[in-house]
Design a protein around this motif. Structure first.
Motif, PDB file in Angstrom:
ATOM      1  N   PHE A  44      -8.481   9.205  14.954  1.00 51.70           N
ATOM      2  CA  PHE A  44      -8.166   8.598  13.670  1.00 51.70           C
ATOM      3  C   PHE A  44      -6.670   8.731  13.385  1.00 51.70           C
ATOM      4  N   VAL A  45      -6.115   9.906  13.609  1.00 49.72           N
ATOM      5  CA  VAL A  45      -4.683  10.133  13.398  1.00 49.72           C
ATOM      6  C   VAL A  45      -3.860   9.273  14.348  1.00 49.72           C
ATOM      7  N   LEU A  46      -4.252   9.217  15.615  1.00 48.27           N
ATOM      8  CA  LEU A  46      -3.512   8.436  16.606  1.00 48.27           C
ATOM      9  C   LEU A  46      -3.470   6.952  16.242  1.00 48.27           C
ATOM     10  N   VAL A  47      -4.605   6.395  15.886  1.00 46.99           N
ATOM     11  CA  VAL A  47      -4.653   4.975  15.517  1.00 46.99           C
ATOM     12  C   VAL A  47      -3.811   4.734  14.266  1.00 46.99           C
ATOM     13  N   ASN A  48      -3.859   5.650  13.303  1.00 50.86           N
ATOM     14  CA  ASN A  48      -3.034   5.494  12.100  1.00 50.86           C
ATOM     15  C   ASN A  48      -1.549   5.497  12.436  1.00 50.86           C
ATOM     16  N   ILE A  49      -1.139   6.355  13.332  1.00 50.83           N
ATOM     17  CA  ILE A  49       0.270   6.398  13.740  1.00 50.83           C
ATOM     18  C   ILE A  49       0.656   5.098  14.420  1.00 50.83           C
ATOM     19  N   LEU A  50      -0.183   4.623  15.341  1.00 48.29           N
ATOM     20  CA  LEU A  50       0.127   3.376  16.051  1.00 48.29           C
ATOM     21  C   LEU A  50       0.192   2.185  15.099  1.00 48.29           C
ATOM     22  N   VAL A  51      -0.752   2.073  14.194  1.00 52.04           N
ATOM     23  CA  VAL A  51      -0.751   0.971  13.223  1.00 52.04           C
ATOM     24  C   VAL A  51       0.477   1.070  12.321  1.00 52.04           C
ATOM     25  N   SER A  52       0.828   2.271  11.906  1.00 55.65           N
ATOM     26  CA  SER A  52       1.999   2.460  11.046  1.00 55.65           C
ATOM     27  C   SER A  52       3.283   2.049  11.755  1.00 55.65           C
ATOM     28  N   VAL A  53       3.402   2.393  13.024  1.00 55.85           N
ATOM     29  CA  VAL A  53       4.595   2.011  13.789  1.00 55.85           C
ATOM     30  C   VAL A  53       4.686   0.488  13.905  1.00 55.85           C
ATOM     31  N   VAL A  54       3.567  -0.148  14.242  1.00 57.08           N
ATOM     32  CA  VAL A  54       3.554  -1.608  14.374  1.00 57.08           C
ATOM     33  C   VAL A  54       3.912  -2.267  13.040  1.00 57.08           C
ATOM     34  N   GLU A 107      11.370   1.501   2.861  1.00 53.50           N
ATOM     35  CA  GLU A 107       9.925   1.312   2.741  1.00 53.50           C
ATOM     36  C   GLU A 107       9.580  -0.166   2.863  1.00 53.50           C
ATOM     37  N   GLY A 108       8.697  -0.476   3.794  1.00 56.87           N
ATOM     38  CA  GLY A 108       8.271  -1.855   3.980  1.00 56.87           C
ATOM     39  C   GLY A 108       6.994  -2.153   3.227  1.00 56.87           C
ATOM     40  N   LEU A 109       6.796  -3.390   2.894  1.00 54.93           N
ATOM     41  CA  LEU A 109       5.625  -3.818   2.137  1.00 54.93           C
ATOM     42  C   LEU A 109       4.328  -3.570   2.909  1.00 54.93           C
ATOM     43  N   LEU A 110       4.268  -4.018   4.155  1.00 58.84           N
ATOM     44  CA  LEU A 110       3.032  -3.890   4.946  1.00 58.84           C
ATOM     45  C   LEU A 110       2.684  -2.431   5.202  1.00 58.84           C
ATOM     46  N   SER A 111       3.675  -1.624   5.584  1.00 60.16           N
ATOM     47  CA  SER A 111       3.395  -0.215   5.866  1.00 60.16           C
ATOM     48  C   SER A 111       3.016   0.549   4.597  1.00 60.16           C
ATOM     49  N   THR A 112       3.601   0.174   3.462  1.00 63.75           N
ATOM     50  CA  THR A 112       3.235   0.822   2.199  1.00 63.75           C
ATOM     51  C   THR A 112       1.804   0.469   1.799  1.00 63.75           C
ATOM     52  N   LEU A 113       1.433  -0.796   1.920  1.00 66.59           N
ATOM     53  CA  LEU A 113       0.056  -1.207   1.597  1.00 66.59           C
ATOM     54  C   LEU A 113      -0.950  -0.517   2.519  1.00 66.59           C
ATOM     55  N   TYR A 114      -0.618  -0.413   3.804  1.00 65.96           N
ATOM     56  CA  TYR A 114      -1.517   0.268   4.738  1.00 65.96           C
ATOM     57  C   TYR A 114      -1.650   1.749   4.377  1.00 65.96           C
ATOM     58  N   LEU A 162       7.093  -4.655  12.079  1.00 68.91           N
ATOM     59  CA  LEU A 162       6.900  -5.963  11.442  1.00 68.91           C
ATOM     60  C   LEU A 162       7.667  -6.065  10.128  1.00 68.91           C
ATOM     61  N   ASP A 163       7.629  -5.008   9.327  1.00 68.97           N
ATOM     62  CA  ASP A 163       8.377  -4.996   8.078  1.00 68.97           C
ATOM     63  C   ASP A 163       9.872  -5.197   8.324  1.00 68.97           C
ATOM     64  N   THR A 164      10.380  -4.537   9.351  1.00 63.54           N
ATOM     65  CA  THR A 164      11.805  -4.638   9.671  1.00 63.54           C
ATOM     66  C   THR A 164      12.155  -6.033  10.178  1.00 63.54           C
ATOM     67  N   VAL A 165      11.341  -6.546  11.099  1.00 65.29           N
ATOM     68  CA  VAL A 165      11.604  -7.862  11.687  1.00 65.29           C
ATOM     69  C   VAL A 165      11.486  -8.970  10.633  1.00 65.29           C
ATOM     70  N   LEU A 166      10.473  -8.868   9.775  1.00 70.62           N
ATOM     71  CA  LEU A 166      10.236  -9.914   8.780  1.00 70.62           C
ATOM     72  C   LEU A 166      11.036  -9.715   7.492  1.00 70.62           C
ATOM     73  N   GLY A 167      11.722  -8.581   7.391  1.00 69.87           N
ATOM     74  CA  GLY A 167      12.528  -8.308   6.202  1.00 69.87           C
ATOM     75  C   GLY A 167      11.715  -8.000   4.966  1.00 69.87           C
ATOM     76  N   PHE A 168      10.611  -7.310   5.137  1.00 61.73           N
ATOM     77  CA  PHE A 168       9.728  -6.986   4.017  1.00 61.73           C
ATOM     78  C   PHE A 168      10.057  -5.644   3.369  1.00 61.73           C
TER      79      PHE A 168
END
Length: 124
Positions: free
Chosen positions: A26-36, A52-59, A40-46
């Motif tokens: 559970f921790v590993l998947v959360n870390i991987l999803v958070s990194v992705v 703090e990015g929008l997608l990572s904050t919502l997750y 995405l937040d950085t690339v898309l400018g969120f």
């Protein structure tokens, strides 16, 4: 992935136990999803607030309660009360102590929090 999904399905359940494998996957998947999501937040400018990015904050908000409940269930597997999770409020030493506890093998056989998850029949 099944371990992660089973932890999510028990979104608000704190009355049982969680084995080591389930917790760490559970921790590993959360870390991987958070990194992705951070990438995405950085690339898309969120970025919504400094770094703090929008997608990572919502997750992070969506996964907050399941993270707490899976941690409490992991403590239950060690035959410790969920109140031990408050150790995280102690800077560094509390987090380190919880990290060490979460690495220990759970108590064998049933304890006051339920049946041994290693001995329990598999759920489908």
């Amino acid at each position: 992935m099944n371990e992660y999904l089973s932890a999510l399905k028990q979104y608000g359940v704190i009355q049982s136990r969680c084995r080591r494998k389930t917790y760490w996957l559970f921790v590993l998947v959360n870390i991987l999803v958070s990194v992705v999501l951070t990438v995405l937040d950085t690339v898309l400018g969120f970025n919504i607030w400094h770094d703090e990015g929008l997608l990572s904050t919502l997750y992070s908000l969506a996964i907050l309660i399941p993270s707490i409940t899976v941690s409490v269930r992991r403590l239950h597997d060690l035959d410790r009360s969920g109140w031990w999770l408050l150790l995280i409020l102690l800077p560094f030493i509390g987090t380190l102590l919880l990290l060490i506890y979460f690495c220990f093998k759970g108590s064998e056989g049933p304890n006051r929090f339920g049946d041994d998850p290693l001995r329990a029949p598999a759920h489908s």
